[in-house]
Design a protein around this motif. Structure first.
Motif, mmCIF file in Angstrom:
data_model
loop_
_atom_site.group_PDB
_atom_site.id
_atom_site.type_symbol
_atom_site.label_atom_id
_atom_site.label_comp_id
_atom_site.label_asym_id
_atom_site.label_seq_id
_atom_site.Cartn_x
_atom_site.Cartn_y
_atom_site.Cartn_z
ATOM 1 N N ARG A 234 58.959 52.203 45.851
ATOM 2 C CA ARG A 234 60.111 52.210 47.417
ATOM 3 C C ARG A 234 60.205 51.259 47.899
ATOM 4 O O ARG A 234 60.978 51.051 48.482
ATOM 5 C CB ARG A 234 60.422 53.301 47.298
ATOM 6 N N ASN A 235 58.500 50.957 49.118
ATOM 7 C CA ASN A 235 58.631 49.401 49.892
ATOM 8 C C ASN A 235 56.896 49.527 49.413
ATOM 9 O O ASN A 235 56.085 49.675 49.135
ATOM 10 C CB ASN A 235 58.847 50.366 51.020
ATOM 11 N N LYS A 236 56.480 48.095 50.130
ATOM 12 C CA LYS A 236 55.440 47.687 49.789
ATOM 13 C C LYS A 236 54.305 48.899 50.389
ATOM 14 O O LYS A 236 52.887 48.644 49.841
ATOM 15 C CB LYS A 236 54.667 46.876 50.490
ATOM 16 N N GLU A 237 54.443 49.773 51.525
ATOM 17 C CA GLU A 237 53.399 50.993 52.121
ATOM 18 C C GLU A 237 53.185 51.887 50.637
ATOM 19 O O GLU A 237 52.269 52.259 50.803
ATOM 20 C CB GLU A 237 54.305 51.739 53.233
ATOM 21 N N ALA A 238 54.786 52.054 49.921
ATOM 22 C CA ALA A 238 54.490 53.474 48.829
ATOM 23 C C ALA A 238 53.016 52.654 47.694
ATOM 24 O O ALA A 238 52.333 53.399 47.210
ATOM 25 C CB ALA A 238 55.937 53.579 48.006
ATOM 26 N N ILE A 239 53.572 51.461 47.523
ATOM 27 C CA ILE A 239 52.559 50.501 46.381
ATOM 28 C C ILE A 239 51.156 50.255 46.389
ATOM 29 O O ILE A 239 49.694 51.085 45.964
ATOM 30 C CB ILE A 239 53.703 49.375 46.166
ATOM 31 N N ILE A 240 51.112 50.296 47.868
ATOM 32 C CA ILE A 240 49.519 49.856 47.915
ATOM 33 C C ILE A 240 48.709 51.813 48.443
ATOM 34 O O ILE A 240 47.778 52.025 47.780
ATOM 35 C CB ILE A 240 49.385 49.585 49.718
ATOM 36 N N ALA A 241 49.756 52.878 49.162
ATOM 37 C CA ALA A 241 49.195 54.380 48.742
ATOM 38 C C ALA A 241 48.911 54.508 46.978
ATOM 39 O O ALA A 241 48.351 54.985 47.124
ATOM 40 C CB ALA A 241 49.993 55.054 49.437
ATOM 41 N N LEU A 242 49.972 53.660 46.322
ATOM 42 C CA LEU A 242 49.264 53.950 44.910
ATOM 43 C C LEU A 242 48.031 53.379 44.001
ATOM 44 O O LEU A 242 46.935 54.137 44.369
ATOM 45 C CB LEU A 242 50.645 53.387 44.281
ATOM 46 N N VAL A 243 47.916 51.905 45.172
ATOM 47 C CA VAL A 243 46.955 51.399 44.538
ATOM 48 C C VAL A 243 45.704 52.259 44.888
ATOM 49 O O VAL A 243 44.576 52.765 44.416
ATOM 50 C CB VAL A 243 46.552 50.268 44.408
ATOM 51 N N GLN A 244 45.405 52.722 46.800
ATOM 52 C CA GLN A 244 44.741 53.009 47.064
ATOM 53 C C GLN A 244 44.379 54.782 46.453
ATOM 54 O O GLN A 244 42.935 55.131 45.887
ATOM 55 C CB GLN A 244 44.948 53.613 48.931
ATOM 56 N N LYS A 245 45.412 55.431 46.094
ATOM 57 C CA LYS A 245 44.379 56.662 45.484
ATOM 58 C C LYS A 245 44.645 56.210 44.099
ATOM 59 O O LYS A 245 43.304 57.338 43.426
ATOM 60 C CB LYS A 245 46.615 57.087 45.008
ATOM 61 N N LEU A 246 44.749 55.497 43.180
ATOM 62 C CA LEU A 246 44.336 55.144 41.931
ATOM 63 C C LEU A 246 42.633 54.538 41.995
ATOM 64 O O LEU A 246 42.228 55.150 41.371
ATOM 65 C CB LEU A 246 45.035 53.982 41.436
ATOM 66 N N LEU A 247 42.967 53.802 42.729
ATOM 67 C CA LEU A 247 41.591 53.489 43.210
ATOM 68 C C LEU A 247 39.966 54.429 43.165
ATOM 69 O O LEU A 247 38.959 54.758 43.322
ATOM 70 C CB LEU A 247 41.455 52.284 44.296
ATOM 71 N N GLU A 248 40.578 55.301 44.548
ATOM 72 C CA GLU A 248 40.144 57.035 44.656
ATOM 73 C C GLU A 248 39.447 57.295 43.429
ATOM 74 O O GLU A 248 38.726 58.432 43.254
ATOM 75 C CB GLU A 248 40.719 57.836 46.418
ATOM 76 N N GLU A 249 40.508 57.480 42.494
ATOM 77 C CA GLU A 249 40.023 58.802 41.087
ATOM 78 C C GLU A 249 38.883 58.405 40.248
ATOM 79 O O GLU A 249 38.550 57.287 39.795
ATOM 80 C CB GLU A 249 41.350 58.846 40.044
#
Length: 103
Positions: free
Chosen positions: A88-103
């Motif tokens: 939806r915006n750049k912040e959402a994309i950043i949050a998604l990548v952070q989440k996937l990196l933490e998994e």
């Protein structure tokens, strides 16, 4: 019981790890923004809640961004994450990548 020098070393190491983590996060965000800029410069200044609905990005752009994010961060963005909410915006994309990196 730890002596003063050991305590200082421990605090310094903890602070160093925290700084490294903050630097890594900042570096990650810069890389994501670079990828977005490469595919859609307008996404960087967009401050709304739905880049797709507002015509800032289209599905082709999302696929290209996903491919570059997967390559850059050695992650796999499963189809279940490829939804408008995560782009939806750049912040959402950043949050998604952070989440996937933490998994």
């Amino acid at each position: 019981m730890r002596n003063f020098a050991e305590s200082i070393t421990s605090v310094t190491e903890t602070r160093s790890c925290a700084e490294s983590s903050a630097e890594m996060e900042e570096n990650m965000e810069e890389k994501i923004l670079d990828i977005l800029e490469e595919h859609c410069e307008e996404a960087l200044s967009y401050d709304g809640d739905s880049m797709m609905e507002d015509g800032v990005i289209d599905s082709f752009t999302v696929i290209n961004v996903i491919s570059d994010l997967e390559d850059e961060f050695d992650i796999e963005i499963d189809a279940k994450y490829v939804v408008a909410e995560n782009f939806r915006n750049k912040e959402a994309i950043i949050a998604l990548v952070q989440k996937l990196l933490e998994e």
